[in-house]
Design an enzyme around this catalytic site. Structure first.
Site, PDB file in Angstrom:
ATOM      1  N   HIS A   1     -81.691 -31.442 -56.271  1.00  0.00           N
ATOM      2  CA  HIS A   1     -82.526 -30.748 -57.257  1.00  0.00           C
ATOM      3  C   HIS A   1     -83.751 -31.595 -57.584  1.00  0.00           C
ATOM      4  O   HIS A   1     -83.640 -32.616 -58.259  1.00  0.00           O
ATOM      5  CB  HIS A   1     -81.670 -30.487 -58.517  1.00  0.00           C
ATOM      6  CG  HIS A   1     -82.345 -29.659 -59.558  1.00  0.00           C
ATOM      7  ND1 HIS A   1     -81.756 -29.387 -60.782  1.00  0.00           N
ATOM      8  CD2 HIS A   1     -83.550 -29.042 -59.574  1.00  0.00           C
ATOM      9  CE1 HIS A   1     -82.582 -28.646 -61.496  1.00  0.00           C
ATOM     10  NE2 HIS A   1     -83.685 -28.430 -60.790  1.00  0.00           N
TER      11      HIS A   1
ATOM     12  N   ASP B   1    -101.039  -9.934 -24.188  1.00  0.00           N
ATOM     13  CA  ASP B   1     -99.945 -10.792 -24.649  1.00  0.00           C
ATOM     14  C   ASP B   1     -98.611 -10.068 -24.628  1.00  0.00           C
ATOM     15  O   ASP B   1     -97.667 -10.482 -25.258  1.00  0.00           O
ATOM     16  CB  ASP B   1    -100.252 -11.322 -26.062  1.00  0.00           C
ATOM     17  CG  ASP B   1    -100.422 -10.195 -27.055  1.00  0.00           C
ATOM     18  OD1 ASP B   1    -100.511  -9.025 -26.625  1.00  0.00           O
ATOM     19  OD2 ASP B   1    -100.448 -10.472 -28.261  1.00  0.00           O
TER      20      ASP B   1
ATOM     21  N   LYS C   1    -100.779  -4.903 -22.859  1.00  0.00           N
ATOM     22  CA  LYS C   1    -101.709  -5.769 -23.576  1.00  0.00           C
ATOM     23  C   LYS C   1    -101.730  -7.130 -22.888  1.00  0.00           C
ATOM     24  O   LYS C   1    -100.854  -7.439 -22.089  1.00  0.00           O
ATOM     25  CB  LYS C   1    -101.255  -5.951 -25.032  1.00  0.00           C
ATOM     26  CG  LYS C   1    -101.223  -4.669 -25.835  1.00  0.00           C
ATOM     27  CD  LYS C   1    -100.615  -4.936 -27.202  1.00  0.00           C
ATOM     28  CE  LYS C   1    -101.554  -5.765 -28.059  1.00  0.00           C
ATOM     29  NZ  LYS C   1    -100.829  -6.480 -29.106  1.00  0.00           N
TER      30      LYS C   1
HETATM   31 MN    MN Z   1     -79.876 -30.191 -61.803  1.00  0.00          MN
END
Ligand code: MN
Length: 269
Positions: free
Chosen positions: A38, A253, A251
């Site tokens: 975190h 590509d 096309k």
């Molecule tokens: Mn925390």
């Protein structure tokens, strides 16, 4: 502890974290554990063990170490709902715990004795079967007067999974999410575009859908944009689909295939 403290601290209209509820059934054998990296005002690792229908939680500033000699401070924090174990994403700035959350490890934990008794006693000895963490671990409560912030120590038991002298090698060498493979910077960059609290207010006015806009397919439900989208794979067939008109254009590509479906034209490149 229950979830009152968890709910009191959060505004679920503003944070993507789950509102959650206390789960009814506690599993008899192993229960889930999760470690969330975190990046809040200070980086820490939230260590959570499923117990009594919630995730009992500790904030570990330096994260776990495989070195049994490294006893890591683990500050006991409020219980979190079980749903929280799947949470990875960005908590908006200004909200409680604002910052980026990465699912660093998850799996099953096995207490050596009744976990509730061990928790009350202040010494939980357990085995982890995660993706990064394995083998025996200890959580030991320190004596202290401050009841709001109980300090515990998290440390590795000396067993075949221990790596004496390894210090911070574990958290440094394995920084990525166990579910998405993303780093904390990538999660922050990815979700910033989808969920940004101050930008959201500007685009909050809902646009009216165009009158002839196609309705979503049956069974579709609203969800956040996933961090990674798997490419749609083509299947080789010998004939064009029956009952549909289609053309393809060559096309440089690749090919563009235009199909006439029952409910109108759609293109795929
Ligand atoms: Mn925390």
């Amino acid at each position: 502890m229950g979830l009152q403290e968890y709910k009191r601290k959060r505004d679920f209209k503003k944070t993507p974290e789950p509102a959650g509820k206390v789960a009814k059934v506690a599993k008899a054998k192993g229960s889930s554990f999760v470690i969330q990296k975190h990046a809040a005002s200070r980086l820490h690792y939230d260590f959570r063990l499923e117990m009594e229908g919630v995730l009992r939680s500790w904030a570990v500033p330096k994260g776990p170490s495989l070195d049994p000699g490294e006893k890591r401070l683990a500050v006991h924090v409020e219980d979190h709902p079980l749903d929280y174990g799947d949470f990875e994403g960005v908590i908006p700035k200004g909200q409680y715990g604002g910052g980026t959350v990465l699912l660093w490890d998850h799996g099953i934990w096995y207490p050596d004795i009744d976990p509730v008794k061990a928790y009350r006693k202040g010494h939980i000895k357990f085995r982890l079967e995660g993706e990064k963490l394995h083998g025996g671990w200890h959580l030991v409560r320190l004596q202290g007067k401050d009841e709001d912030k109980e300090n515990w120590l998290l440390f590795k038991e000396s067993d075949e999974f221990a790596v004496p002298g390894s210090g911070d090698a574990l958290v440094e060498e394995y920084p990525a999410s166990v579910t998405t493979g993303l780093t904390i910077e990538e999660i922050a960059a990815n979700l910033d575009r989808v969920w940004q609290s101050n930008r959201e207010e500007k685009v909050a006015k809902k646009k009216e859908p165009a009158k002839n806009a196609p309705s979503p397919p049956a069974g579709a439900r609203k969800a956040k944009l996933p961090a990674k989208v798997a490419p749609q794979l083509a299947t080789l067939v010998s004939d064009p689909p029956k009952g549909a008109e289609w053309i393809h254009e060559l096309k440089l590509d690749g090919y563009r295939v235009l199909c006439e479906l029952k409910d109108g034209p759609r293109g795929k490149t």
